[in-house]
Design a protein around this motif. Structure first.
Motif, PDB file in Angstrom:
ATOM      1  N   SER A  27       0.828  -1.188   0.000  1.00 21.49           N
ATOM      2  CA  SER A  27       0.000   0.000   0.000  1.00 21.49           C
ATOM      3  C   SER A  27       0.875   1.255   0.000  1.00 21.49           C
ATOM      4  O   SER A  27       0.937   1.973  -0.983  1.00 21.49           O
ATOM      5  CB  SER A  27      -0.933  -0.063   1.208  1.00 21.49           C
ATOM      6  N   ASP A  28       1.611   1.477   1.084  1.00 19.68           N
ATOM      7  CA  ASP A  28       2.395   2.720   1.206  1.00 19.68           C
ATOM      8  C   ASP A  28       3.305   2.957   0.000  1.00 19.68           C
ATOM      9  O   ASP A  28       3.380   4.057  -0.533  1.00 19.68           O
ATOM     10  CB  ASP A  28       3.245   2.685   2.475  1.00 19.68           C
ATOM     11  N   VAL A  29       4.029   1.919  -0.416  1.00 14.73           N
ATOM     12  CA  VAL A  29       4.972   2.084  -1.520  1.00 14.73           C
ATOM     13  C   VAL A  29       4.299   1.848  -2.880  1.00 14.73           C
ATOM     14  O   VAL A  29       4.539   2.580  -3.840  1.00 14.73           O
ATOM     15  CB  VAL A  29       6.180   1.122  -1.352  1.00 14.73           C
ATOM     16  N   SER A  30       3.429   0.846  -2.936  1.00 15.79           N
ATOM     17  CA  SER A  30       2.897   0.433  -4.246  1.00 15.79           C
ATOM     18  C   SER A  30       1.879   1.398  -4.840  1.00 15.79           C
ATOM     19  O   SER A  30       1.796   1.510  -6.066  1.00 15.79           O
ATOM     20  CB  SER A  30       2.237  -0.937  -4.136  1.00 15.79           C
ATOM     21  N   LEU A  31       1.110   2.079  -3.997  1.00 21.41           N
ATOM     22  CA  LEU A  31       0.079   2.955  -4.570  1.00 21.41           C
ATOM     23  C   LEU A  31       0.671   4.156  -5.304  1.00 21.41           C
ATOM     24  O   LEU A  31       0.296   4.419  -6.451  1.00 21.41           O
ATOM     25  CB  LEU A  31      -0.923   3.399  -3.502  1.00 21.41           C
ATOM     26  N   PRO A  32       1.624   4.887  -4.690  1.00 20.75           N
ATOM     27  CA  PRO A  32       2.231   5.991  -5.455  1.00 20.75           C
ATOM     28  C   PRO A  32       2.936   5.491  -6.708  1.00 20.75           C
ATOM     29  O   PRO A  32       2.861   6.135  -7.763  1.00 20.75           O
ATOM     30  CB  PRO A  32       3.233   6.598  -4.470  1.00 20.75           C
ATOM     31  N   LEU A  33       3.579   4.324  -6.619  1.00 20.47           N
ATOM     32  CA  LEU A  33       4.222   3.773  -7.813  1.00 20.47           C
ATOM     33  C   LEU A  33       3.177   3.489  -8.892  1.00 20.47           C
ATOM     34  O   LEU A  33       3.357   3.835 -10.060  1.00 20.47           O
ATOM     35  CB  LEU A  33       4.990   2.495  -7.445  1.00 20.47           C
ATOM     36  N   GLY A  34       2.054   2.878  -8.483  1.00 18.71           N
ATOM     37  CA  GLY A  34       0.982   2.592  -9.434  1.00 18.71           C
ATOM     38  C   GLY A  34       0.445   3.865 -10.071  1.00 18.71           C
ATOM     39  O   GLY A  34       0.177   3.919 -11.269  1.00 18.71           O
TER      40      GLY A  34
END
Ligand code: TRP
Length: 457
Positions: free
Chosen positions: A383-390
């Motif tokens: 969530s914390d890392v993957s959402l901004p990356l997405g």
């Protein structure tokens, strides 16, 4: 076979329901309390509307243009390689739901224990929290119950299940919230809480505040993993995406702001301190309800945890809908069946998170993740890392692959006045030049902080 569709209001409520969740009622108030009060709130509003709003429009329009699931949408517009981005989103959704459902299960369990059980009379609320979260039996029953409620609604389809559930729960949520606020503001010292919450403390604002606000806005608006592609695929071409998105973001923001206005007066009325994380909702507030006495405590506390359950349930259904739509559209599965199967799979996937609060030592102190609980591991990575990356990759997809002209053509459907307007130019500008570098930098900072424990600021 028809895929189903949202009505205009149904989509707005469902997407707002997805946005409004544990993130608003539990995480937003304490983040604001810790990060300079109103200063944080202002930064949060700027992030929501200047950066997240255009991304929301981008995500919904990818879904509506293709009328299919996250994988099919990226593949349809960009080819097989971009399809991987859709699969990545679906995977994140799986894992987000797996831990989110655990905390939702606590909310459900606390509602039952507070209204019908011994919670209010318990003297040591911190001990109760430890006992509750480390109990395999209680966790199992309540999270399985919550997941079953989620599957039950999703299995009934878009209009008859998701839309209908949101049309009941969202208004109810607002009413409960306003009632509790009305009561909380009459309590002694309530204004101290309001002051703590709303007076800007500029000294607390650092660069880390900025990306705390950004990360929270992302999570709160359910961006970056294809959830809005999925809901967007059920939106009619007559609906203005830009206008609906304003209402969705505004609803999300108002619930977050109101949640702070509910929580802090309650906490300060008992002279307690607003601590960070799970203790705020699951220890400090139960202490407040306990001090109100058995009758008022049951009413206000029961209303609070019911509110939390509604907020969480409208979010879990949106998370489950992502893989469900994928299996319906790509693998020709039947909704009624696949909703239950996936819910069960995700429940099992959530067991490590569920057992990471003392029930199983290995999951409680993951040896390969600095001794943190499994729930923190899944939250931080998926969530914390993957959402901004997405979100970063999605904006790159829109500008480099789908192309501006096609994107604009999609958002003009149902909103002819958008053509050539300053709003359209602004949305395009953010997607092309602001979101990719900003979200890319945010992802790097978050990887450094969450995975390697380095905070450069
Ligand atoms: N936005 C919800 C909250 O604030 C959580 C949520 C639902 C979510 N669906 C999501 C977060 C998709 C990220 C992606 O609690």
């Amino acid at each position: 076979m028809t895929r189903g569709a949202f009505s205009r209001l149904g989509f707005i409520l469902a997407a707002a329901g997805s946005a409004v969740g544990l993130g608003n009622i539990w995480r937003f108030p304490y983040l604001a309390g810790e990060n300079g009060g109103a200063a944080f709130v202002i930064i949060y509003i700027i992030c929501s509307f200047l950066i997240c709003y255009p991304l929301m429009i981008g995500e919904v329009s990818i879904g509506r243009s293709t009328q299919t699931d996250a994988y099919g949408a990226y593949k349809g517009l960009g080819g097989k390689r971009w399809g991987l981005l859709g699969l990545y989103g679906i995977l994140c959704g799986f894992l987000i739901l797996s831990f989110y459902n655990v905390v939702a299960g606590w909310a459900f369990g606390y509602f039952v224990e507070l209204v019908f059980g011994p919670l209010l009379a318990q003297r040591d609320k911190a001990q109760f929290f430890t006992d509750f979260t480390s109990s395999i039996g209680l966790n199992f029953v309540f999270s399985l119950g919550f997941m079953a409620a989620t599957a039950f609604i999703v299995a009934r389809g878009i209009a008859g299940g998701i839309e209908k559930a949101n049309k009941i729960m969202m208004p109810a949520l607002f009413v409960i919230l306003l009632l509790i606020i009305g009561y909380a503001l009459t309590l002694p010292r309530a204004m101290e809480g309001v002051r703590f919450y709303l007076i800007p403390q500029l000294s607390e604002v650092k660069l880390s505040t900025l990306y705390a606000a950004m990360g929270q806005a992302f999570f709160s608006l359910s961006l970056g993993m294809g959830g809005l592609i999925t809901y967007g695929s059920y939106v009619s071409k007559q609906q203005s995406i830009a206008r609906s998105s304003v209402l969705i973001a505004a609803t999300d923001l108002s619930v977050a702001l109101l949640a702070g206005l509910m929580v802090f007066p309650l906490v300060f009325s008992q002279g307690l301190s607003p601590s960070e994380g799970p203790p705020l909702v699951f220890i400090v507030l139960p202490e407040v309800f306990g001090a109100m006495g058995p009758v008022a405590g049951r009413f206000v506390g029961g209303a609070f945890f019911l509110l939390l359950c509604f907020a969480a349930l409208t979010s879990t259904i949106s998370l489950l809908e992502v893989p469900v739509t994928y299996f319906i559209d790509q693998h020709k599965q039947k909704r009624g069946m696949i909703a239950w199967v996936l819910a069960l799979v995700i429940f099992v996937l959530g067991l490590p998170s569920m057992l990471s609060f003392g029930a199983v030592e290995f999951f409680t102190h993951l040896p390969f993740y600095g001794g943190k609980p499994a729930l923190a591991f899944v939250t931080e990575i998926f969530s914390d890392v993957s959402l901004p990356l997405g979100g970063c990759l999605m904006s790159l997809f829109i500008v480099t692959r789908w192309k501006r002209a096609n994107f604009n053509q999609e958002i003009r459907q149902g909103a002819p006045a958008l053509a050539g307007s300053w709003l359209e130019r602004f949305i395009n500008l953010v997607l092309a030049y602001v979101a990719p570098p900003l979200l890319g930098a945010l992802t790097v900072l978050l990887i450094l902080e969450k995975i390697f424990g380095i905070s450069p600021f």
